[in-house]
Write an enzyme that holds these catalytic residues in place. Structure first.
Site, PDB file in Angstrom:
ATOM      1  N   GLN A 221       0.831  -1.200   0.000  1.00  0.00           N
ATOM      2  CA  GLN A 221       0.000   0.000   0.000  1.00  0.00           C
ATOM      3  C   GLN A 221       0.869   1.255   0.000  1.00  0.00           C
ATOM      4  O   GLN A 221       0.330   2.361  -0.122  1.00  0.00           O
ATOM      5  CB  GLN A 221      -0.919   0.016   1.241  1.00  0.00           C
ATOM      6  CG  GLN A 221      -1.948  -1.104   1.228  1.00  0.00           C
ATOM      7  CD  GLN A 221      -2.829  -1.121   2.477  1.00  0.00           C
ATOM      8  OE1 GLN A 221      -2.999  -2.145   3.123  1.00  0.00           O
ATOM      9  NE2 GLN A 221      -3.391   0.002   2.819  1.00  0.00           N
ATOM     10  N   ARG A 368      -8.874  -0.774   8.295  1.00  0.00           N
ATOM     11  CA  ARG A 368      -9.640   0.451   8.051  1.00  0.00           C
ATOM     12  C   ARG A 368      -9.834   1.255   9.336  1.00  0.00           C
ATOM     13  O   ARG A 368     -10.936   1.723   9.605  1.00  0.00           O
ATOM     14  CB  ARG A 368     -11.026   0.026   7.523  1.00  0.00           C
ATOM     15  CG  ARG A 368     -11.309   0.451   6.123  1.00  0.00           C
ATOM     16  CD  ARG A 368     -12.457  -0.337   5.554  1.00  0.00           C
ATOM     17  NE  ARG A 368     -13.139   0.418   4.526  1.00  0.00           N
ATOM     18  CZ  ARG A 368     -13.853  -0.104   3.553  1.00  0.00           C
ATOM     19  NH1 ARG A 368     -13.973  -1.416   3.476  1.00  0.00           N
ATOM     20  NH2 ARG A 368     -14.448   0.659   2.673  1.00  0.00           N
ATOM     21  N   CYS A 369      -8.730   1.410  10.084  1.00  0.00           N
ATOM     22  CA  CYS A 369      -8.891   1.989  11.413  1.00  0.00           C
ATOM     23  C   CYS A 369      -8.495   3.449  11.506  1.00  0.00           C
ATOM     24  O   CYS A 369      -8.686   4.045  12.544  1.00  0.00           O
ATOM     25  CB  CYS A 369      -8.075   1.199  12.432  1.00  0.00           C
ATOM     26  SG  CYS A 369      -6.298   1.477  12.262  1.00  0.00           S
ATOM     27  N   GLU A 738     -12.749   4.910   5.438  1.00  0.00           N
ATOM     28  CA  GLU A 738     -12.800   4.187   6.714  1.00  0.00           C
ATOM     29  C   GLU A 738     -13.998   4.515   7.581  1.00  0.00           C
ATOM     30  O   GLU A 738     -14.290   3.789   8.531  1.00  0.00           O
ATOM     31  CB  GLU A 738     -11.514   4.443   7.485  1.00  0.00           C
ATOM     32  CG  GLU A 738     -10.359   3.748   6.804  1.00  0.00           C
ATOM     33  CD  GLU A 738      -9.019   4.268   7.226  1.00  0.00           C
ATOM     34  OE1 GLU A 738      -8.107   3.463   7.441  1.00  0.00           O
ATOM     35  OE2 GLU A 738      -8.895   5.499   7.351  1.00  0.00           O
TER      36      GLU A 738
END
Lengths: 784, 175, 186
Positions: A221, A368-369, A738
């Site tokens: 990523q 996705r925090c 997110e």
């Protein structure tokens, strides 16, 4: 002012179909495991079955003798090249292959390389490892006990304590608590879970002996950061490393860290001079790669009798596993957890977090925090509901009473964040209207009389994304700017490259739409590229919902630089002064005489064929964007559940999600993101946990036990929007990837607790399995 | 651990006859991806749960990670590469694009194959039937809602358009 | 992963004969499929190996058996066995209490309570597989135990049981494990 572009141009606000889809729907995606190079060989890791043990010996003789095996690498081999340990993104270090001891079940111990993956698997079985078991530590609450086993003998500090972090005013907050007439508290555990993107992690490391260049195709990523890390760790000149992130089958934060498998594959390739492919299995992915959460949190609110909140106090124990490998900005060992004041005004607040080591896989920041915002939002939305229960107040009304009013933005929270913009009440009102809140409460009252269990859960979350400004944010010292480079060709088409990397977020479409918006070149004529460090400008990658706030902004700024030059060219072509020109997407025209105009395409052509004297040829620009602040998307989610008294099963009857992410580039893509994130939240709230037994054995190490929602469990999601643009972002956008994962767990849990609150239930920890609910029903004597 | 003697496997893949000598323990998914070099079919797990490896063998959906290549000997395989005919997208593929039924694309080939079989057995499925029909395919990105819409789109198109390819009659498939 | 398994079975032999057999680890080892005592360290401690085959999967454990408590009066024995997988794939331990009771018909009831701990990949499967494998192995143990005790008392050295290890059928285990999900009490 944002001009509206035509659908043919496809700028902001248009739901144009995705450009990347064509290859995926025909099975022509290019994922890492699709990469096939001549002479390529395969690597597989040998892993520890023990959670804590001395490594006595690693015998590779039998494995090496198997026909088709090219190499077997152990920790001892790596130690000779100083590569047995590598730095983590949290300034800790992590073993690449174990030496001395192993610290979690499934830890990497050896790496075999063979002609095909089946031989590699056979060889891995032949590696004989001798261990001496040591006492295991899996309970983080025991990690700091004087008699706790010491995990990290390599550190100077001889205990299992990683960090203590605090923010806010402890004393002032304490004083308010001492005098407060009303207090509410909750102890909320956010279980260890795992993002489990459908594609596991892997790479093809290709060292070319003839050219001295190392190319690594990897599930990354953040390709540039990984390139720099490989250069520093491996001692290879950075100009001789190329990292290519091709198509990535989902990331969700799982593909940000550097894993031992990558390093082993690189070492093997350097040693053998052959391309080495390493692709982990799903079990390896769940058991050893970056997990998420594992936060044991306590929150307390001090309030007045009428419900006005005065102070918030938070204490958290963070279980980081065996190495601190959480991917987070340097100054924030607990990420952005201090957003835990949420959408509310707290004149006083204090928050402290302690991180500890345990015999579990390393990680913490993923799924996705937004750097721990999921934990923070869950905690505040849970404790607010507990307060509502305490005060016997409607949870929506309690929130309304305490929201930061729209007029107060930009708003500085008592834990130090300056929220850019917000209108929490408007979002909540829309959500309550859409769900039919009043009728639902009436229905609930009726149902309670009949002994039926139904609950309504609200979550009014505030997010913090888009890391971040250089003065505060860096990862391993690299500031968290991001970038865009745009080139316009003579025939008016364009190409743009960014330092981010999509894993499904639709960048090939949305970035093109930004260019379309700013320059009026149709999105269909703009090619977007990301992920190849040889060609893309340096960036920090895609995670924490940062692409639109950083690279998206850089794209707009680069486009505006091009527009400024285009204006000069237009003035030259139209033989007038720049000040006489007006812009609308796609062309400059003379004020008052719209027929005297030059299109962007004509200007582009002129940039190569009819260049104004004194101006350089070409029409391109680069922008490295340092965001002045983070952005703060927000929303209100409302969930309605019905509980089956016989089985404890919770059915989500309805779910309304109102999101506010400022100005939206592509509404269709945003909606897709919301659907996906809510579904992940559903899994987290009801199904998912990576747990460890007292011997450190992973429970939840494969899809047999770690459950993902299928189309059957997933309800129909209802979405809506309010729009409160970000005042500091070039086109008022905030990022949204997110938000659904941040806001939804509390909505689900609040709904279940709400269904049972009249029986005295205040809190139930996730995952809320039917077994858990059934137990509660039994205890309360209402099971069918 | 000597290598076991190889066996000849003959399969018709997307209308084309292929053959290769393989180890008996070679999984069908690896046969498809590495021997036939059709990389559209994906591996997403190691317990047969995720469905990313779904293909059609002799007209039925199978999880190719849980079969051996030798078990497909003499059979007919349809993979995602065989869905479009002569460069024209199958209505399902069109539906996934029109309805935004994919994000990262990794589950998509498996979803397409399961949906293809679903629509062949049930040309007018309800939402509930679609959700059941794709319950053997996991997706992490979309939340399934738009996938359901995509299948609906395809069902409607195929009901209206008699010329849309429902069965793979001719050699199709890009390779 | 800790599991408790309780089993009992009858042997048509007098209690002293059964006790003589049960209190001798060498003799008991001959009844455990795949097990072998290789050495005696002292009067209470023995070294041994056990090979467990489930379908195509083989695990060899190397370990130690210790008699923790021996009560000839009450015919109770407690033993502790610990072993490590020779290839380093995990470990297992078992604490077993065996108790004999005289039956009215002159035979003996053998009751055993075992606490089994497993560390490693097997433990990830959870109690499903381990319980069923233990059940299959115990069933075999009972058969051999009863058979051995039918033999005349002076038959000499007991044959080694590990000479021919029959693999436990993986399908049997899987089916039993699946059924176990629905049984009230296993």
């Amino acid at each position: 002012m944002i001009h509206k572009t035509s659908p043919e141009v496809g700028g902001m606000g248009h739901s144009i179909k995705r450009k990347e889809d064509l290859r995926f729907i025909q099975g022509k995606g290019n994922y890492v495991d699709d990469v096939h190079l001549p002479g390529m060989v395969y690597g597989q890791l040998v892993r520890s079955p023990y959670a804590h043990a001395r490594l006595k010996s690693v015998n590779t003789d039998k494995a090496k003798k198997l026909p088709g095996v090219l190499a077997v690498i152990t920790g001892e081999d790596l130690a000779k090249a100083n590569l047995a340990w590598m730095p983590t993104l949290s300034y800790d270090k992590q073993m690449v292959l174990a030496t001395g001891k192993v610290l979690f079940q499934s830890q990497e111990v050896a790496f075999v390389v063979a002609e095909d993956r089946y031989i590699a698997a056979d060889a891995a079985e032949l590696v004989e490892v001798e261990y001496e078991e040591l006492p295991v530590l899996v309970d983080p609450h025991k990690a700091l006990d004087p008699d706790a086993p010491l995990l990290r003998e390599d550190r100077e500090q001889k205990n299992n304590h990683i960090f203590h972090w605090e923010v806010g005013d402890r004393q002032a907050t304490e004083q308010v608590f001492e005098k407060a007439p009303v207090k509410a508290s909750v102890h909320a555990f956010f279980p260890r879970c795992h993002p489990a993107p459908l594609e596991t992690c892997g790479c093809v490391a290709d060292f070319n002996r003839a050219t001295g260049r190392l190319t690594v195709y990897m599930t990354s990523q953040a390709p540039h950061v990984h390139r720099t890390v490989f250069a520093l760790v491996g001692g290879i000149p950075e100009n001789n490393i190329r990292v290519v992130s091709p198509d990535i089958g989902g990331g969700f934060g799982n593909k940000v860290p550097v894993y031992p498998g990558y390093v082993c594959a690189i070492v093997a390739s350097l040693t053998l001079g052959l391309p080495v492919k390493w692709i982990e299995t799903r079990s390896e992915n769940l058991q050893s790669t970056g997990f998420a959460r594992d936060y044991h949190m306590t929150a307390e609110i001090a309030a007045d009798r009428d419900g006005k909140m005065q102070a918030l106090r938070v204490k958290t124990l963070a279980d980081h596993g065996a190495f601190n490998a959480a991917a987070q900005p340097t100054k924030f060992p607990a990420g952005l957890f201090s957003i835990c004041t949420g959408s509310y005004e707290y004149p006083n607040a204090f928050c402290e977090v302690d991180g500890v080591y345990t015999n579990k896989a390393p990680g913490g920041i993923a799924y996705r925090c937004s750097f721990r915002v999921t934990e923070a939002a869950y905690l505040i939305e849970r404790v607010v509901d507990v307060l509502a229960l305490e005060l016997k107040m409607d949870p929506a009304e309690l929130r309304r009473k305490n929201f930061i009013p729209a007029a107060k933005f930009p708003y500085k929270s008592s834990l130090g964040w300056t929220y850019d913009s917000g209108n929490y009440e408007a979002a909540m009102n829309l959500a309550l209207e859409k769900i039919g809140y009043r009728q639902l409460r009436a229905e609930q009252a009726e149902k309670r009389k009949k002994g039926e269990l139904m609950g309504i859960g609200i979550s009014s979350f505030t997010e913090i994304v888009g890391a971040g400004p250089a003065h505060t944010f860096d990862i391993l010292g690299i500031k968290m700017f991001d970038s865009c480079e745009i080139r316009v060709h003579p025939t008016g088409k364009a190409m743009a490259r960014m330092g981010t990397k999509s894993q499904g977020q639709g960048h090939e479409t949305t970035y093109a739409q930004i260019v379309a918006q700013e320059l009026g070149i149709p999105a269909a004529d703009v090619t977007i590229e990301e992920g190849d460090t040889d060609t893309a400008p340096y960036g920090l990658g895609t995670y924490a919902s940062r692409s639109t706030p950083t690279s998206g902004a850089a794209t707009a700024m680069a486009a505006r630089k091009i527009r400024a030059k285009a204006k000069k060219i237009a003035a030259y072509l139209l033989e007038c002064n720049e000040n006489d020109l007006e812009w609308e997407p796609g062309k400059f025209y003379v004020k008052g005489t719209p027929s005297k105009a030059k299109t962007i395409q004509e200007i582009a052509f002129a940039a190569y064929t009819n260049i104004p004297p004194g101006l350089e040829a070409g029409l391109e620009a680069v922008d490295y964007y340092d965001p002045p602040n983070l952005t703060f998307p927000f929303g209100t989610y409302v969930c309605v559940v019905d509980i089956d008294k016989g089985t404890g099963e919770v059915k989500v009857r309805r779910f309304v999600a109102v999101d506010d992410c400022g100005n939206i580039i592509n509404p269709m893509i945003v909606e897709g993101q919301i659907h996906g994130g809510l579904t992940e939240g559903l899994g987290i709230a009801f199904m998912q946990q990576i747990d460890y037994d007292e011997s450190g054995n992973v429970q939840g190490g494969s899809f047999m036990d770690y459950l993902l929602p299928t189309a059957v469990e997933t309800p129909h999601w209802e979405t809506a929007k309010t729009c409160t643009p970000s005042p500091h972002h070039p086109f008022g956008a905030k990022g949204v990837g997110e938000s659904p994962n941040v806001g939804s767990p509390a909505a689900f849990v609040n709904a279940v607790v709400d269904a049972l609150s009249h029986l005295g239930v205040k809190h139930i920890d996730m995952p809320i399995t039917p077994a858990k609910v059934w137990k509660v029903l039994q205890e309360k004597g209402v099971a069918a | 651990m000597a290598k076991t003697a190889e066996q000849l496997v003959r399969v018709t893949v997307n209308g084309r006859e292929r053959q290769a000598s393989v180890e008996p323990r070679l999984l069908l998914v690896h046969f498809i991806r590495e021997v036939l070099q059709l990389t559209g079919t994906h591996v997403g797990c190691d317990t047969s749960h995720c469905g990313a490896c779904t293909v059609l063998l002799n007209g039925k959906t199978v999880k190719s990670c849980t079969m051996f290549a030798v078990q497909a000997d003499g059979g007919e395989l349809l993979t995602v590469e065989g869905l479009s005919a002569n460069g024209q997208l199958h209505p399902l593929q069109e539906g996934f694009k029109e309805e935004h039924g994919l994000q990262c694309g990794f589950c998509t080939p498996g979803m397409l194959m399961s949906s293809y079989a679903l629509l062949r057995n049930n040309p007018r499925p309800s939402e509930e039937e679609i959700r059941w029909g794709i319950s053997g395919n996991l997706c992490r990105c979309t939340g399934y809602q738009n996938i359901v819409s995509a299948v609906r789109y395809a069902a409607a198109k195929m009901a209206n358009d008699k010329t849309a390819p429902v069965e793979m009659a001719e050699v199709g498939g890009t390779r | 992963m800790a599991l408790k398994i309780e089993k009992s079975f009858d042997v048509g032999q007098p209690v002293e004969k059964v006790w003589a057999f049960l209190s001798d680890p060498r003799k008991v080892a001959t009844c455990v499929p795949g097990a072998q005592i290789t050495d005696q360290v002292d009067e209470k401690t023995y070294k041994g190996t056990i090979k467990v085959k489930v379908g195509p999967s083989v695990t060899d454990y190397n370990g130690e058996v210790q008699i923790v408590r021996l009560d000839p009066q009450n015919h109770e024995i407690e033993i502790l066995g610990k072993g490590q997988d020779v290839r380093g794939r995990g470990s297992a331990s078992m604490k077993m209490t065996g108790k004999l009771r005289v039956l009215d018909n002159g035979g003996t009831e053998v009751t055993s309570v075992s606490e089994i701990g497993v560390v490693g990949i097997l433990a990830q499967m959870g109690s499903r597989v381990i319980t069923e494998v233990s059940n299959v192995m115990f069933g075999e143990f009972v058969k051999r135990f009863q058979a051995q005790l039918q033999q005349p008392a002076d038959a000499g050295e007991s044959p080694a049981a590990s000479a021919d290890v029959q693999p436990i059928k993986a399908t049997t285990v899987a089916w039993a494990a699946a059924k176990g999900l629905f049984r009230e009490k296993s």
